[in-house]
Scaffold this motif. Structure first.
Motif, short mmCIF file in Angstrom:
data_model
loop_
_atom_site.label_atom_id
_atom_site.label_comp_id
_atom_site.label_asym_id
_atom_site.label_seq_id
_atom_site.Cartn_x
_atom_site.Cartn_y
_atom_site.Cartn_z
N ALA A 177 1.85 7.67 -7.34
CA ALA A 177 2.18 6.19 -6.48
C ALA A 177 1.51 5.38 -6.78
N ALA A 178 0.33 5.62 -5.43
CA ALA A 178 -0.85 4.25 -6.08
C ALA A 178 -1.46 4.22 -7.46
N ARG A 179 -1.42 5.78 -8.00
CA ARG A 179 -1.97 5.31 -9.58
C ARG A 179 -0.60 4.17 -10.70
N ARG A 180 0.55 4.61 -10.53
CA ARG A 180 1.22 3.84 -11.17
C ARG A 180 1.45 2.41 -10.97
N THR A 181 1.47 2.31 -9.12
CA THR A 181 1.65 0.84 -8.37
C THR A 181 0.62 -0.39 -9.07
N GLY A 182 -0.81 1.01 -9.35
CA GLY A 182 -2.10 -0.64 -8.76
C GLY A 182 -1.59 -0.46 -6.82
N LEU A 183 -1.42 0.12 -5.98
CA LEU A 183 -1.57 -0.42 -4.49
C LEU A 183 -2.33 1.06 -4.13
N PRO A 184 -3.58 0.15 -2.83
CA PRO A 184 -4.09 1.48 -2.45
C PRO A 184 -3.31 2.03 -2.49
N LEU A 185 -4.12 3.67 -1.88
CA LEU A 185 -3.75 4.43 -1.15
C LEU A 185 -4.27 4.47 0.21
N ILE A 186 -3.68 5.20 1.05
CA ILE A 186 -3.78 4.60 2.87
C ILE A 186 -4.64 6.16 3.09
N ILE A 187 -5.74 6.84 3.17
CA ILE A 187 -5.64 7.70 3.91
C ILE A 187 -5.92 8.11 5.33
N HIS A 188 -5.23 9.29 5.61
CA HIS A 188 -5.46 9.52 7.41
C HIS A 188 -6.19 11.06 6.86
N LEU A 206 -9.59 14.55 -3.00
CA LEU A 206 -9.87 13.22 -3.67
C LEU A 206 -10.90 12.96 -4.70
N THR A 207 -11.66 13.77 -4.55
CA THR A 207 -13.07 13.25 -6.60
C THR A 207 -12.20 13.74 -7.58
N GLY A 251 1.23 -1.11 0.14
CA GLY A 251 -0.19 0.41 -0.30
C GLY A 251 1.03 1.57 -0.24
N ILE A 252 0.31 2.11 -0.99
CA ILE A 252 0.72 3.49 -0.60
C ILE A 252 0.75 4.27 0.68
N GLY A 253 1.24 4.83 2.04
CA GLY A 253 0.97 5.91 2.43
C GLY A 253 1.34 5.34 4.34
N GLU A 254 0.85 5.73 5.24
CA GLU A 254 -0.26 6.43 5.05
C GLU A 254 0.08 8.08 4.39
N THR A 255 -0.68 8.60 3.96
CA THR A 255 -0.63 9.92 4.07
C THR A 255 -2.10 10.57 3.71
N GLY A 256 -2.01 11.63 3.53
CA GLY A 256 -3.29 12.38 3.65
C GLY A 256 -3.15 14.27 4.53
N CYS A 284 -8.78 4.41 9.62
CA CYS A 284 -8.98 4.55 11.07
C CYS A 284 -10.29 5.95 10.91
N PHE A 285 -11.61 5.77 10.10
CA PHE A 285 -12.59 6.29 9.63
C PHE A 285 -13.33 7.81 11.41
N THR A 286 -13.25 8.32 11.08
CA THR A 286 -13.73 9.47 11.84
C THR A 286 -13.92 10.66 12.10
N SER A 287 -14.63 10.76 10.59
CA SER A 287 -14.92 11.97 9.99
C SER A 287 -16.46 12.14 9.39
N SER A 288 -16.65 13.07 8.59
CA SER A 288 -18.45 13.24 8.80
C SER A 288 -18.55 11.66 7.99
N ARG A 289 -20.22 12.29 7.58
CA ARG A 289 -20.66 11.46 6.68
C ARG A 289 -20.75 11.72 5.76
N ALA A 290 -20.49 13.49 5.90
CA ALA A 290 -20.64 13.58 3.83
C ALA A 290 -18.97 13.06 3.03
N LEU A 291 -18.05 13.31 3.95
CA LEU A 291 -16.38 12.45 3.61
C LEU A 291 -17.30 11.06 3.22
N ALA A 292 -17.45 10.12 4.28
CA ALA A 292 -17.80 8.57 3.84
C ALA A 292 -18.71 8.50 2.62
N GLU A 293 -19.72 9.45 2.40
CA GLU A 293 -20.53 9.83 0.97
C GLU A 293 -19.73 9.65 0.27
#
Length: 266
Positions: A121-132, A144-145, A93-98, A159-168
């Motif tokens: 880097a995530a695009r080029r490798t195909g590995l998942p990005l890990i976001i904080h 992200l959009t 995986g690539i990260g954590e970043t954010g 470790c998602f603890t953000s808003s419902r809007a960001l989750a959606e």
């Protein structure tokens, strides 16, 4: 013996809290039904030590990036360096970043620059990005959009603890939400409701150890074995059997972290 093997999708085995104890920590995790774990490197300078931990233990994989709280004090990562590290067979995986504007808002600009490099880097490798993400929901959703529209990549909101809007927003982009011990706390009802409403095929589980120990260990040092407690309690909140929740989150992990998928160590 647990009936189903879990995955701790995010821990920090190289942190000083675990010094000299890795063998015992991995053994306790396996005894609790946690057969695989991803240990996250948060500074590129520490990559050799984190890589060595993964190499020393079956079922331990690693990811690498510069944590947003460190970017102002670390050399800026390069896409080329991250891509080169991704060639290791257990680097998954690539990260954590954010973005973290709670403690380090003064470095918002450099955090955003670092995030963009990690995304490429995530695009080029195909590995998942890990976001904080902390206290930066609007910028995180916007970046992200826009980046995903410019070129797709896979991602987990760790470790998602953000808003419902960001989750959606994240779910709409095809991303995953990772459940930590925070979701087990009695005052986390709103957070549990976000997970309950998310597509179940987009949920992962983690410890973020040595931090954020779930009930009944809250306030103590966390470790990968305790992901079993988070899974057990969250299964109840979601109206699932613990074995079914474990199987679900492990299948989701294997889909996202395909490089780490495979047989569980004996």
């Amino acid at each position: 013996m647990p009936l189903t093997t879990l995955v701790d999708s995010h821990c920090h085995l190289d942190f000083p809290d675990f010094a000299g104890q890795t063998d015992a920590i991995v053994a306790r995790a396996r005894a609790s039904g946690v057969g695989r774990m991803v240990t996250i490197c948060t500074r590129l300078a520490n990559a050799p030590a984190v890589q060595a931990l993964a190499e020393a233990h079956d079922g331990v994989f690693w990811a690498v990036g510069t944590h947003p709280m460190h970017v102002a004090e670390e050399p800026m990562a390069t896409v080329e360096a991250l891509v080169a590290l991704a060639a290791h067979p257990k680097m998954v995986g690539i990260g954590e970043t954010g973005l973290d504007y709670h403690y380090t808002a003064e470095s918002a600009g450099v955090q955003q620059q670092s995030l963009a490099l990690h995304i490429e880097a995530a695009r080029r490798t195909g590995l998942p990005l890990i976001i904080h993400a902390r206290a930066a929901d609007d910028d995180m959703a916007r970046i992200l959009t826009a980046e995903h529209a410019a070129g797709p990549f896979t991602c987990v909101m760790h470790c998602f603890t953000s808003s419902r809007a960001l989750a959606e927003t994240a779910i709409g982009l095809g991303f995953y939400l990772s459940i930590s011990g925070i979701a087990t706390f009695r005052n986390s009802g709103d957070l549990r409701a976000i997970f309950a409403d998310a597509p179940r095929e987009r949920l992962l589980v983690e410890t973020d150890s040595p931090y954020l120990a779930p009930l009944p260990h809250r306030g103590k040092r966390n470790e990968p074995a305790y992901v079993a407690e988070t899974a057990r309690l969250m299964a109840g909140h979601l109206g699932m059997e613990p074995e079914d929740f474990a199987a679900l989150t492990t299948a989701n992990f294997d889909r996202l972290f395909a490089k780490a998928a495979g047989p569980v160590p004996a």
